[in-house]
Scaffold this active site. Structure first.
Site, PDB file in Angstrom:
ATOM      1  N   SER A 177      47.627  49.967  87.041  1.00 25.04           N
ATOM      2  CA  SER A 177      48.887  49.672  87.729  1.00 25.04           C
ATOM      3  C   SER A 177      50.040  50.445  87.082  1.00 25.04           C
ATOM      4  O   SER A 177      50.016  51.669  87.063  1.00 25.04           O
ATOM      5  CB  SER A 177      49.129  48.162  87.737  1.00 25.04           C
ATOM      6  OG  SER A 177      50.078  47.793  88.696  1.00 25.04           O
ATOM      7  N   ASP A 216      43.525  44.294  97.543  1.00 26.89           N
ATOM      8  CA  ASP A 216      44.638  44.211  96.594  1.00 26.89           C
ATOM      9  C   ASP A 216      45.865  43.606  97.286  1.00 26.89           C
ATOM     10  O   ASP A 216      46.309  44.076  98.330  1.00 26.89           O
ATOM     11  CB  ASP A 216      44.964  45.622  96.085  1.00 26.89           C
ATOM     12  CG  ASP A 216      45.802  45.636  94.829  1.00 26.89           C
ATOM     13  OD1 ASP A 216      46.690  44.778  94.701  1.00 26.89           O
ATOM     14  OD2 ASP A 216      45.581  46.519  93.983  1.00 26.89           O
ATOM     15  N   HIS A 274      43.575  43.176  92.819  1.00 28.04           N
ATOM     16  CA  HIS A 274      44.350  44.066  91.948  1.00 28.04           C
ATOM     17  C   HIS A 274      43.767  44.079  90.533  1.00 28.04           C
ATOM     18  O   HIS A 274      43.831  45.094  89.842  1.00 28.04           O
ATOM     19  CB  HIS A 274      45.807  43.596  91.917  1.00 28.04           C
ATOM     20  CG  HIS A 274      46.740  44.549  91.243  1.00 28.04           C
ATOM     21  ND1 HIS A 274      47.061  45.788  91.760  1.00 28.04           N
ATOM     22  CD2 HIS A 274      47.433  44.452  90.073  1.00 28.04           C
ATOM     23  CE1 HIS A 274      47.908  46.410  90.950  1.00 28.04           C
ATOM     24  NE2 HIS A 274      48.152  45.624  89.926  1.00 28.04           N
TER      25      HIS A 274
END
Length: 243
Positions: free
Chosen positions: A68, A191, A219
């Site tokens: 991320s 996600d 995620h």
């Protein structure tokens, strides 16, 4: 060192979230040195300051990667280092986390603004909500949510808020287009934070780069499928010259 990989975590989570993947990578390839580096704790809200901080902290001539926000920062640092970065790996890293007119595959600006306001006023509540979103889409979301709560660092709310602002400002598209080293970008099919459309858009942007999608995953898919992801990453490293 082509057998050295440094990974950065996502916002608000810390290195413990990367340990299962790192352990799987080490088990599958004992020659690979996998190191985990926490995100900077900076009040500065400019992405460049965070990238320069990491540039001073991390050794040259290694593989860079992250989850991320960590992957976005790794992307910017790989571009900055050029030939002094062996290659790049990102996990659930959207080139633009917040949607823009020319990149609609992100979080709506109003939604992100509410999230940022919540981080400033009620950081612990916001962190809990964030971890819930990380686990949404998982086959076992409750189990994953418990895992996400383990080993989370007690980060100053100021740094949490500045990290979110960096997340909103980062746009790694140019960095990814201009970085000439090997790249692997993996996305999760369910996600709740990074739209699945971002994977297709990135593949269109970088037709010569490997972009993968892990179906039925959240995620936090690196905690759901650490062994499977490690196997794919190992193959990518070896195919890219780490042998």
């Amino acid at each position: 060192m082509r057998n050295r990989l440094i990974l950065l975590p996502g916002w608000g989570l810390g290195c413990a979230s990367l340990e299962p993947l790192a352990a799987s990578l080490r088990a599958q390839d004992p020659r690979l040195q996998v190191e985990l580096m926490p995100l900077p704790e900076l009040a500065d809200r400019e992405p460049q300051a965070w990238v320069e901080h990491l540039d001073r902290k991390l050794p040259n001539d290694v593989w860079l990667g992250g989850w991320s926000l960590g992957g976005m920062l790794a992307s910017a640092l790989a571009h900055k280092r050029g030939d002094h970065c062996c290659g790049l790996l990102t996990l659930a890293s959207n080139p633009c986390f917040v949607a823009r007119p020319d990149w609609p595959h992100g979080m709506a600006p109003d939604t992100f603004g509410t999230f940022l306001d919540g981080c400033r006023s009620h950081p612990q509540v916001t962190l809990k909500r964030f971890r819930t979103l990380c686990s949404d889409g998982a086959l076992q979301p409750r189990t994953l949510l418990r895992q996400l709560g383990v080993g989370v660092p007690d980060t100053d709310p100021l740094y949490l808020a500045s990290g979110l602002e960096v997340l909103a400002k980062l746009d790694t598209r140019t960095a990814l287009e201009q970085y000439g080293g090997p790249q692997l970008h993996l996305f999760a099919g369910s996600d709740a934070l990074v739209p699945v459309e971002a994977a297709k858009a990135l593949s269109d942007l970088l037709p010569d780069v490997e972009v993968g999608l892990v179906e039925d995953s959240s995620h936090a898919f690196l905690l759901e499928y650490p062994q499977e992801l490690a196997a794919g990453i190992k193959s990518f490293l070896h195919e890219s010259g780490d042998d």
